[in-house]
Scaffold this motif. Sequence first.
Motif: not given
Length: 277
Positions: A77-86, A92-96
């Motif tokens: 399961t993959i979560t995508v974040t943009k820490p600075n909003g840009e 990408f956090l890939a959780d197995f």
Amino acid sequence: MKKTAILLTSICATALLYISCSSDNNEKTASTDLSSIGASIAADTSTEMDINTSILISTSTSTTGKTAETAPGICATITVTKPNGEDYPKVFLADFGTTGCEDANKLTRKGQLKITLSGPVATPGSKMTIERINYSINNIKLEGTIEYTNTTTVAAVPQWTRKITNGKLTDLQGAVYTNSGIYSTKQTAGVDTPLVLSDNIYEITDGTHTVTSSNGVTLTLTVKESLIKKYSCLFISKGQLKVQGGILNGVIDYGNNDCDALYTYTHENGTSFNLSM
């Protein structure tokens, strides 16, 4: 010289490695040293796997910041974040999962890979940082950070450096091997099809890495003949590494560019060992 076949299960079961040296001059070869070779190849192979996985995730996953089901061929399961909003940096956090899942290559992965991009992987100067969090492949625990930095100066020949810091491999019976090093890589095929990864071929032209076993034996492995890594193959398919350390002084040979798990270690006296990951 006669050859001794040594079988490693899954990526590498270094704890199961044993030696029955049958060289004509009866030169002794310590199983711990050959286990370090197996651990080094396993650590290097897992690094290549994690880079491939991270490239696939970062180029195919939605950038909306929401959780995606999976990327093609990836069971996480993959979560995508943009820490600075840009747009960048992008994480990408890939959780197995804690119990693991089986990917398209029939490998069971557990834990997480945290992939941070400073910019697109294909852009000169961009860096992809991969952190392993409670992470394992086929129950072989892997730790450390991979830095994959784009050093391209000629657009037609993309290049990267691949640096490993604080690397650690814990095998199936608890033996620990630390590792670190840096390689230079260039792409030799697939450049004109940037949206297709399967036709990419990489050449590791130079570099050195070290692996140290829990008993203090350190091996240094240096690129002797460029290593060929096809994106479509799990393992390096051609090239040579010079091996030095402990009582070992010889060459690892990956063969004739076949997509297989086989390689050979040849000691300085000519004794050869057929090995498999």
